[in-house]
Design a protein around this motif. Sequence first.
Motif, mmCIF file in Angstrom:
data_model
loop_
_atom_site.group_PDB
_atom_site.id
_atom_site.type_symbol
_atom_site.label_atom_id
_atom_site.label_comp_id
_atom_site.label_asym_id
_atom_site.label_seq_id
_atom_site.Cartn_x
_atom_site.Cartn_y
_atom_site.Cartn_z
ATOM 1 N N GLY A 183 1.002 -1.118 0.095
ATOM 2 C CA GLY A 183 0.283 0.294 0.377
ATOM 3 C C GLY A 183 0.968 1.237 0.151
ATOM 4 O O GLY A 183 2.068 1.283 0.455
ATOM 5 N N ALA A 184 0.555 2.084 -0.568
ATOM 6 C CA ALA A 184 1.035 3.593 -0.430
ATOM 7 C C ALA A 184 1.566 3.761 1.254
ATOM 8 O O ALA A 184 0.254 3.697 1.902
ATOM 9 N N LEU A 185 2.356 4.801 0.243
ATOM 10 C CA LEU A 185 3.199 5.459 2.422
ATOM 11 C C LEU A 185 3.022 7.332 2.094
ATOM 12 O O LEU A 185 3.828 7.402 1.468
ATOM 13 N N LYS A 186 2.115 7.665 2.340
ATOM 14 C CA LYS A 186 1.713 8.820 1.985
ATOM 15 C C LYS A 186 1.865 9.525 3.773
ATOM 16 O O LYS A 186 1.696 9.085 4.825
ATOM 17 N N SER A 187 2.443 10.581 3.195
ATOM 18 C CA SER A 187 2.738 12.226 3.900
ATOM 19 C C SER A 187 2.098 12.723 4.507
ATOM 20 O O SER A 187 0.530 12.953 3.481
ATOM 21 N N ALA A 188 1.874 13.126 5.370
ATOM 22 C CA ALA A 188 0.353 14.167 6.885
ATOM 23 C C ALA A 188 0.562 15.334 6.611
ATOM 24 O O ALA A 188 0.112 16.084 6.405
ATOM 25 N N MET A 189 1.817 15.683 6.030
ATOM 26 C CA MET A 189 2.350 17.036 5.335
ATOM 27 C C MET A 189 1.573 17.383 4.403
ATOM 28 O O MET A 189 0.951 18.932 3.954
#
Length: 408
Positions: free
Chosen positions: A284-290
């Motif tokens: 799955g994706a590793l998505k930035s909280a920024m």
Amino acid sequence: MRTPRLLLTALTVVVTLTGGLVAGTSGERAEAAIGPVTWSDEFNAASGAPVDGTKWKFDIGGGGWGNNEQQYYTDSTRNVYHDGQGHLAITARKENPAGYQCHYGTCQYTSGRILTSGKFSQAYGRFEASIKIPRGQGIWPAFWMLGGGDWPNTGEIDIMENVGKAPNTVYGTVHGPGYSGGEGIGGNRSIGAPLADGFHNYRVDWSPNLIVWYLDGSEYFRVTPSNLGGDRWVFDHPFFMILNVAVGGYWPGYPDSTTSFPQTMLIDYVRVSAWTSDGGGGGGALKSAMNGRCIDIPAANPVDAAPLQMYDCNGTAAQQWSVNADGTVTAMGKCMDAAAAGTANGTAIQLYTCNGTGAQRFTLTAAGDLVNVPAGRCVDIVERNSANGARLQLWDCTGGSNQKWTRG
């Protein structure tokens, strides 16, 4: 399987250790999320059958095993055998039919010690067994793990030990460089009846920078690097399992007139499950909280040393990251890697062929920090750059949004 230095009661463990385990306080540890069973032995063979040689081998001999133990370990089905009722039996006997020689002279006892070394080992996960232990002064059953042959530098995790003089108490301990032998760090739990009266489940849940011990599903001890007094944490690589019944030794003392033989440990099952920081280990994706962008392999080209970047989430294979039980984070068949095995601030994060080194061991904490285990530093978006193509690095964990990641 050594005398522990610090034998804490369950109450002491809760009060002393939980204070240092606040999620997100620099990504020190991640609670174990348990995945599928990776190895098991249910011991369903016929009565008298030997142990499964594809899963176990024997330690043999009577050299005292570093503890002044009195038994000679054999590979005989008199000592290790299936009982035909779904159990493996490890039996200590007062006998010396073959004239076995021990470190002190002619042995008085035989017993068994089996291990998965060379057949199965694993880093992280759940390791558990249902066991009915033997009893008696000088009897020392154990279910434990070693991280290699260079003890104590490669580590030891004692999942269950009991000494006959404390029949109601289970001990869990770790040993490593600076905290080995009598300096081991451990906890214990006592119940209202002898453990030998019935089967109990003995277990550890092990994840990066955290090991938790359970008796019958109830936690009684946990340890993290902060509990080692500055000594080195060596529990970041595969360990193999051991089951044995020792007779005598410095810690339990020696059999006396109250000790009866034979004494048998019955094992109903041994099971190992995977660990995964996302509870499932799937891609799955590793998505930035920024900025909501995803960690990406540039041009979807998985060459060694490709610098990982941030890019608009697009669902392609270049953004499908599996967070695995062994601490690796993988996409397109290769591993997220700290360049040149660096641990300093500014170390670039790249893609590289998986090689089992610490440069490729990461944990995704409940707080959203993606931490390189040897460095203790977080994967960070360089200079908080919000644009496509922004590069990644290791940096001190700050709690900033440019270091926070979610699975998408």
